[in-house]
Design a protein around this motif. Structure first.
Motif, PDB file in Angstrom:
ATOM      1  N   ARG A 168      -2.998   2.333  -4.044  1.00  0.00           N
ATOM      2  CA  ARG A 168      -1.939   3.283  -4.376  1.00  0.00           C
ATOM      3  C   ARG A 168      -2.598   4.638  -4.587  1.00  0.00           C
ATOM      4  N   ILE A 169      -2.233   5.570  -3.727  1.00  0.00           N
ATOM      5  CA  ILE A 169      -2.832   6.902  -3.788  1.00  0.00           C
ATOM      6  C   ILE A 169      -1.767   7.862  -4.297  1.00  0.00           C
ATOM      7  N   VAL A 220      -5.495   5.494  -7.239  1.00  0.00           N
ATOM      8  CA  VAL A 220      -6.112   6.812  -7.376  1.00  0.00           C
ATOM      9  C   VAL A 220      -5.067   7.705  -8.040  1.00  0.00           C
ATOM     10  N   PRO A 221      -5.372   8.264  -9.221  1.00  0.00           N
ATOM     11  CA  PRO A 221      -4.378   9.070  -9.945  1.00  0.00           C
ATOM     12  C   PRO A 221      -3.969  10.323  -9.170  1.00  0.00           C
ATOM     13  N   PRO A 222      -2.738  10.781  -9.384  1.00  0.00           N
ATOM     14  CA  PRO A 222      -2.262  11.987  -8.707  1.00  0.00           C
ATOM     15  C   PRO A 222      -3.223  13.161  -8.886  1.00  0.00           C
ATOM     16  N   MET A 223      -3.259  14.004  -7.852  1.00  0.00           N
ATOM     17  CA  MET A 223      -4.009  15.262  -7.857  1.00  0.00           C
ATOM     18  C   MET A 223      -5.529  15.073  -7.876  1.00  0.00           C
ATOM     19  N   VAL A 226       0.876  -1.178   0.000  1.00  0.00           N
ATOM     20  CA  VAL A 226       0.000   0.000   0.000  1.00  0.00           C
ATOM     21  C   VAL A 226       0.912   1.226   0.000  1.00  0.00           C
ATOM     22  N   VAL A 227       0.620   2.180  -0.909  1.00  0.00           N
ATOM     23  CA  VAL A 227       1.424   3.397  -1.003  1.00  0.00           C
ATOM     24  C   VAL A 227       0.517   4.619  -0.885  1.00  0.00           C
ATOM     25  N   ILE A 228       0.861   5.474   0.054  1.00  0.00           N
ATOM     26  CA  ILE A 228       0.179   6.767   0.234  1.00  0.00           C
ATOM     27  C   ILE A 228       1.162   7.817  -0.265  1.00  0.00           C
ATOM     28  N   GLY A 229       0.800   8.504  -1.343  1.00  0.00           N
ATOM     29  CA  GLY A 229       1.708   9.422  -2.017  1.00  0.00           C
ATOM     30  C   GLY A 229       2.039  10.684  -1.241  1.00  0.00           C
ATOM     31  N   LYS A 256     -14.335   6.911  -5.753  1.00  0.00           N
ATOM     32  CA  LYS A 256     -14.475   7.422  -7.126  1.00  0.00           C
ATOM     33  C   LYS A 256     -13.908   8.836  -7.161  1.00  0.00           C
ATOM     34  N   VAL A 257     -13.190   9.141  -8.242  1.00  0.00           N
ATOM     35  CA  VAL A 257     -12.645  10.485  -8.416  1.00  0.00           C
ATOM     36  C   VAL A 257     -13.792  11.413  -8.790  1.00  0.00           C
TER      37      VAL A 257
END
Length: 186
Positions: free
Chosen positions: A123-124, A140-143, A104-107, A152-153
């Motif tokens: 992956r955020i 979840v894509p950047p920004m 799991v990655v939290i950006g 959901k974005v």
């Protein structure tokens, strides 16, 4: 009077526990603030970069690997699961004795609201905001600003403004710890 002494001892013990937990991590950057009630199973598989805040009652199960990048701010009651029981082609039902481990990655500079759940392989991307109560099982894509179960974005952040603040290194926890930002409700 005795109540105050007992409370001071409890506070001292809880701060000591937090310091001990940080020492068990693979890597813990400077100025990491873990609430005294944060629990991390398998801290030797968890990386927390600098200027990160993790709020009360977070539970992080890091057996599959967890990375929390610089500047992340995490609200109360986060749940992170980096493993699941193997059920596909398992040797028994409903699952067997093996585990499906997915990091799991939290950006960088991510903000997670309260009661967010991250499932194995989540992956955020950098600069994301994940709304309270959301469940993240994929990428979840950047920004992005994302909410819900499943997440959901719903919007994108202002990338130009974000880039300006990032270039100036205006990281919330860095500013807060340097007292440049004051707590409004103090």
């Amino acid at each position: 009077m005795i109540h105050k002494i007992i409370q001071k001892l409890i506070d001292w013990w809880e701060v000591s526990e937090s310091k001990s937990l940080k020492k068990e991590l693979i890597f813990c950057g400077k100025s990491v603030v873990l609430d005294k009630r944060v629990k991390i199973a398998f801290p030797d598989k968890c990386v927390i970069e600098e200027f990160v805040y993790i709020g009360p009652d977070a539970v992080i199960h890091a057996l599959g690997g967890v990375k929390i990048k610089r500047g992340a701010v995490i609200g109360p009651r986060l749940k992170v699961h980096s493993v699941n029981h193997t059920f596909r082609n398992a040797t028994s039902i409903p699952y067997d004795e093996t585990f499906d481990r997915r990091e799991v990655v939290i950006g960088e500079n991510v903000w997670l609201g309260s009661d967010v759940i991250l499932l194995p392989g989540a992956r955020i991307g950098e600069g994301c905001i994940i709304g309270a109560g959301s469940v993240v099982s994929g990428e979840v894509p950047p920004m992005s600003i994302a909410v819900g179960n499943p997440v959901k974005v719903i919007k994108q952040r202002d990338t130009e403004h974000y880039a300006k603040l990032k270039a100036e290194d205006r990281i919330y926890m860095k500013l807060k710890l340097s007292k440049e930002i004051k707590q409004v409700f103090d």
